[in-house]
Design an enzyme around this catalytic site. Sequence first.
Site: not given
Length: 378
Positions: A35, A126, A171, A121-122
């Site tokens: 973050h 993705s 990401d 959701g890991a």
Amino acid sequence: MEQMKQRVGQKFEALYGAGATFYASPGRINLIGEHTDYNAGFVFPGAVDKGVVVAIRPSEGDVCRLFALDLDEECTFALKEEEKPAPSWAHYVFGVAREMQKRGATIGAFDAVFSGNVPLGAGMSSSAALESAFAFALNELNACGFDRFELARIGQSTEHNYCGVKCGIMDQFASVFGKKGCLMRLDCRSMEFAYYPFDPQEYKLVLLDTRVKHQLTGSPYNDRRLSCERVAKVLGRDFLRGATMEELEALRPSISEEDFKRARYVIGEEQRVMAVCEALERGDYERVGRTMYETHWGLSRDYEVSCEELDFLAGVAAECGVAGSRMMGGGFGGCTINLVKESLYADFVATAKRRFAERYGHEPQVYEVAISDGSRRL
Ligand code: GLA
């Protein structure tokens, strides 16, 4: 990736015929710096050996045909439409094509089949893998000439404008720039980055996936970002990057306690990234690990993006003598990333599985991390 390529290729041929080109883009881990990207701070990610593979070929006319192999579902859309296609998984691809057009590129219609093995959701990105695979592919097929940074930004804008997540750049950056065996330290203000070969002889990185995804009302990720922006504004800064704890303390009476805690986490995290860089240079992995725990509890108590299951796993790791453990990614479920001495590895994984299952009724999924290459043609 090879297996996925075969499956995607077979499906492409069956549906759309011969002549596909193949592209791949990975998910990511992040050692430290969570973050911080949208606060113009530092991140320390690496690409993993799980990702998305696309088979794609330009087509005549203006309608694109897109097949999601894992869902066994097709979606067609025209690139000139402003309206998003119905299935939410297609927004990532449609958004990428639209964002490229907004930047002046001419994108021709295409047929494509894709599949992925980044667990959903890991907290392993993705969606960035999907965006980056298509950004890379469409850039090449249409000779757009965007550099890798622009491809990452195209993925990020897709999240902002087509998926409703005001994410930072980490990401997509990691997915596009990944390099085998290397983590990357990115300064999200200057966008300067360096590859850090990461080969801690006696330690391993392992992810433990809680396999829970807490549904939260509203958009907690975007709310965190807004908190940070509010505090930065009161501090007279564009971003929290560079702010000090003293400055923040001085402000305490004039901001909400919640915003104060959010900013305290972010400012602390900037210091922790620096501490980790120094520790890595000395090869002091125990220090790296201790800092990871600090990040975890900051994310849990001040930033409030952890959850019971993640806290539980970090607690078990500490009890097992694991060097470092923390939740990874956006939060509210997903994985912990663990830096563990080889000699403790087997015991830790077995203990974590057993204790987690006793408490929550299912075992966490275990992923050993192999740091891998970024977006590429296969
Ligand atoms: C998500 C976002 C990233 C980053 C992380 C938290 O993965 O997409 O931009 O903010 O959360 O570090």
